[in-house]
Design an enzyme around this catalytic site. Structure first.
Site, PDB file in Angstrom:
ATOM      1  N   ASP A 314       0.855  -1.193   0.000  1.00 49.08           N
ATOM      2  CA  ASP A 314       0.000   0.000   0.000  1.00 49.08           C
ATOM      3  C   ASP A 314       0.890   1.242   0.000  1.00 49.08           C
ATOM      4  OD1 ASP A 314      -1.772   2.036   0.331  1.00 49.08           O
ATOM      5  OD2 ASP A 314      -2.804   1.183   2.067  1.00 49.08           O
ATOM      6  N   THR A 369     -18.916   3.594 -10.960  1.00 46.78           N
ATOM      7  CA  THR A 369     -19.416   4.523 -11.978  1.00 46.78           C
ATOM      8  C   THR A 369     -18.286   5.266 -12.692  1.00 46.78           C
ATOM      9  OG1 THR A 369     -21.410   4.850 -10.678  1.00 46.78           O
ATOM     10  CG2 THR A 369     -20.975   6.462 -12.415  1.00 46.78           C
TER      11      THR A 369
HETATM   12  C1  LIG Z   1      -1.329   3.902   3.439  1.00 44.17           C
HETATM   13  C2  LIG Z   1      -2.708   4.425   3.230  1.00 44.17           C
HETATM   14  N1  LIG Z   1      -3.633   3.653   2.631  1.00 44.17           N
HETATM   15  C3  LIG Z   1      -4.879   4.075   2.400  1.00 44.17           C
HETATM   16  C4  LIG Z   1      -5.273   5.343   2.772  1.00 44.17           C
HETATM   17  C5  LIG Z   1      -6.677   5.779   2.514  1.00 44.17           C
HETATM   18  O1  LIG Z   1      -6.704   6.784   1.560  1.00 44.17           O
HETATM   19  P1  LIG Z   1      -7.977   7.745   1.467  1.00 44.17           P
HETATM   20  O2  LIG Z   1      -7.948   8.594   2.688  1.00 44.17           O
HETATM   21  O3  LIG Z   1      -7.744   8.531   0.206  1.00 44.17           O
HETATM   22  O4  LIG Z   1      -9.185   6.889   1.374  1.00 44.17           O
HETATM   23  C6  LIG Z   1      -4.351   6.193   3.397  1.00 44.17           C
HETATM   24  C7  LIG Z   1      -4.765   7.548   3.816  1.00 44.17           C
HETATM   25  O5  LIG Z   1      -4.121   8.201   4.600  1.00 44.17           O
HETATM   26  C8  LIG Z   1      -3.035   5.728   3.637  1.00 44.17           C
HETATM   27  O6  LIG Z   1      -2.120   6.498   4.245  1.00 44.17           O
END
Ligand SMILES: Cc1ncc(COP(=O)(O)O)c(C=O)c1O
Ligand SMILES: *[C@@H]1O[C@H](CO)[C@@H](O)[C@H](O)[C@H]1NC(C)=O
Ligand SMILES: *[C@@H]1O[C@H](CO)[C@@H](O)[C@H](O)[C@H]1NC(C)=O
Ligand SMILES: *[C@@H]1O[C@H](CO)[C@@H](O)[C@H](O)[C@H]1NC(C)=O
Ligand SMILES: *[C@@H]1O[C@H](CO)[C@@H](O)[C@H](O)[C@H]1NC(C)=O
Length: 487
Positions: A314, A369
């Site tokens: 991630d 969408t």
């Molecule tokens: C590592 C990580 N993954 C996912 C997210 C979620 O992103 P969003 O806030 O755009 O939904 C974040 C948000 O801070 C993040 O730091």
């Protein structure tokens, strides 16, 4: 392929007076300037008005985005801050960057800006070109396909689904799903809704939607009252700093965490709820700027392969250059790349890169969408051009090294206040000794004109734009000294 579309960037890159803004009178300030109490009277009025229609408890200040420029934000009361938080790590080049303004001003881009297509069914004529000149230019090695999405959570959510499809497809060995599977999934029952799990890490953050939230473990406020999957949660390393003085302990920490990961794979297999995917941040961004070593991640890659589970990196917060490499996982030199990499924030568009084997076998399985927004992709194209043309990753590595050296000095000067300076590029942090000192320190930094935020329960989180240079580091350190001296 890059050179033709770089022309407009080249033009501005060497014209200093145009470089700072489309509005020639706008220049990045030399230093912050605070002229009211915080929040100032205008922010307070607006907060009150907003609070009449929604919970505004998280709102700090109202910002004048027209006056904000480069690495500085200006609030509605005329306070100017050096911004080391960048809208929760999501501003790639700074405010009102000329290359991005040029995109908006170019009449050829109007139809992309005003028409938001349902990309999964009616993409615009130039969509393939848009992908090729933006996202595919910076695709992580080995991940040749990409799916765009709206936000970070949405990207994680869909990457998790893609992993489950992949896992079940392998299990079926190419057969079609049975009638029983097709019927039972409508009732949330196995075998159509199978018992699969996703492994994540304590202190991790992957977003706030239902599936992603089951992988998020940073703060109770994110999770309270929401049902969660019973999925395995492994420990993430917590190193002792400075790293070079604690090599053995930190390696032992890695080994302990990896052993638990291996155990959890076995445990969930025995529970008939095998782990289909493991999701992890290269640096835990919300959970306290916890770093994992290359060794740790190489081991994670090995264990996920052994267990035939997808390895999802991630990079919503770490991606797009802040660590000094375009993707933070490039620091590890993995022999086998991650299976999927999620992105959003500084990338402007959300989405995930994946290996071809993770492409869903049927349409509408990964779908919504809008599926992203081409308007963000033309801006991203400009951002990527500037990053490469102006060698911003080199600059981030330089300012990052300089920043870390200075943070270590700060740590020596205020040992009763802070410790554990760490960072990659300008993705950096320092811990306060306690949670109380964290809130006090952040408040005082605001008063001295540094807009910043925390991570975890005692950390100062530094998340700059990619145009953050040594002169900005000097301003930050000067203001840190003023703030910490008072404490
Ligand atoms: C590592 C990580 N993954 C996912 C997210 C979620 O992103 P969003 O806030 O755009 O939904 C974040 C948000 O801070 C993040 O730091
Ligand atoms: C340029 O910025 C200045 C200062 O913010 C503002 O007063 C002026 O109206 C702007 N000019 C244009 C053409 O946008
Ligand atoms: C959008 O604007 C940028 C900046 O002027 C330009 O380089 C690009 O070619 C435009 N896009 C299209 C599709 O014309
Ligand atoms: C899945 O788990 C549920 C509840 O834990 C159990 O009732 C069901 O039999 C399991 N299904 C399979 C296919 O293992
Ligand atoms: C922060 O949270 C961690 C994990 O929940 C806890 O162990 C630690 O004691 C807390 N630290 C402070 C300073 O509150």
């Amino acid at each position: 392929m890059m050179s033709s579309k770089l022309n407009f960037v080249r033009n501005i890159a060497f014209l200093p007076q145009r470089m700072l803004s489309a509005n020639a009178t706008m220049q990045e300030p030399e230093a912050p300037k605070i002229v009211t109490k915080l929040p100032g009277p205008k922010s307070l009025d607006l907060i009150k008005e907003l609070d009449a229609v929604q919970n505004s408890g998280a709102v700090q200040l109202f910002i004048d985005y027209e006056k904000s420029i480069g690495n500085y934000i200006v609030d509605v009361d005329g306070n100017t801050f050096l911004d080391i938080y960048s809208q929760i790590a999501s501003v790639p080049l700074g405010y009102n960057h000329p290359a991005m303004i040029d995109v908006i001003k170019n009449p050829k881009n109007i139809s992309t800006l005003v028409n938001r297509p349902a990309l999964g069914v009616l993409p615009p004529r130039d969509f393939v070109q848009r992908l090729k000149s933006s996202l595919l230019v910076i695709a992580p090695q080995g991940l040749s396909e990409v799916q765009t999405m709206a936000c970070g959570s949405c990207s994680v959510e869909n990457a998790l689904k893609a992993a489950c499809f992949w896992y079940q497809q392998k299990k079926r060995g190419g057969e079609s799903p049975s009638d029983e599977e097709l019927e039972s999934c409508l009732w949330n029952q196995s075998p159509g809704a199978p018992n699969l799990s996703v492994m994540s890490f304590s202190g991790g953050f992957h977003g706030r939607t239902f599936g992603a939230l089951s992988c998020t473990h940073s703060k109770s406020i994110h999770k309270l009252d929401v049902p969660s999957f019973d999925w395995p949660i492994a420990p993430y390393p917590r190193y002792k700093y400075p790293l070079h003085e604690h090599k053995q302990e930190n390696k032992a920490m890695d080994d302990r965490c990896i052993a638990v990961v291996e155990d959890l794979f076995e445990k969930y297999k025995k529970k008939d709820c095998p782990v289909a995917a493991l999701i992890v941040e290269p640096i835990q961004g919300e959970g306290g700027d916890n770093h994992g070593s290359s060794y740790f991640f190489k081991e994670i890659r090995r264990v996920t392969r052994k267990n035939e589970a997808a390895f999802i990196c991630d990079e919503v917060q770490t991606g797009c250059g802040a660590t000094g490499r375009f993707w933070a996982h490039e620091h590890w030199n993995l022999q086998t790349p991650p299976d999927m990499v999620t992105f959003s924030k500084k990338m402007l568009s959300g989405g995930f890169f994946y290996k071809p084997e993770f492409r869903p076998d049927k349409p509408y399985r990964i779908f919504n969408t809008w599926l992203g927004d081409p308007a963000k992709m033309i801006l991203l194209e400009a951002v990527i051009d500037v990053i490469f043309k102006q060698k911003l990753l080199d600059q981030i590595r330089d300012s990052g090294d300089y920043l870390l050296d200075n943070l270590i000095e700060i740590e020596k000067k205020y040992p009763q206040l802070v410790e554990n300076a760490r960072g990659k590029g300008t993705f950096a942090a320092i811990d306060f000794k306690t949670s109380e000192l964290q809130s006090e320190g952040i408040k005082r930094l605001h008063k001295h004109g540094i807009h910043c935020g925390g991570s975890g329960n005692r950390t100062l989180r530094i998340r700059t734009t990619l145009t953050f240079s040594k002169k900005h580091v000097d301003v930050l350190i000067d203001r840190m000294n003023r703030a910490f001296y008072e404490m």
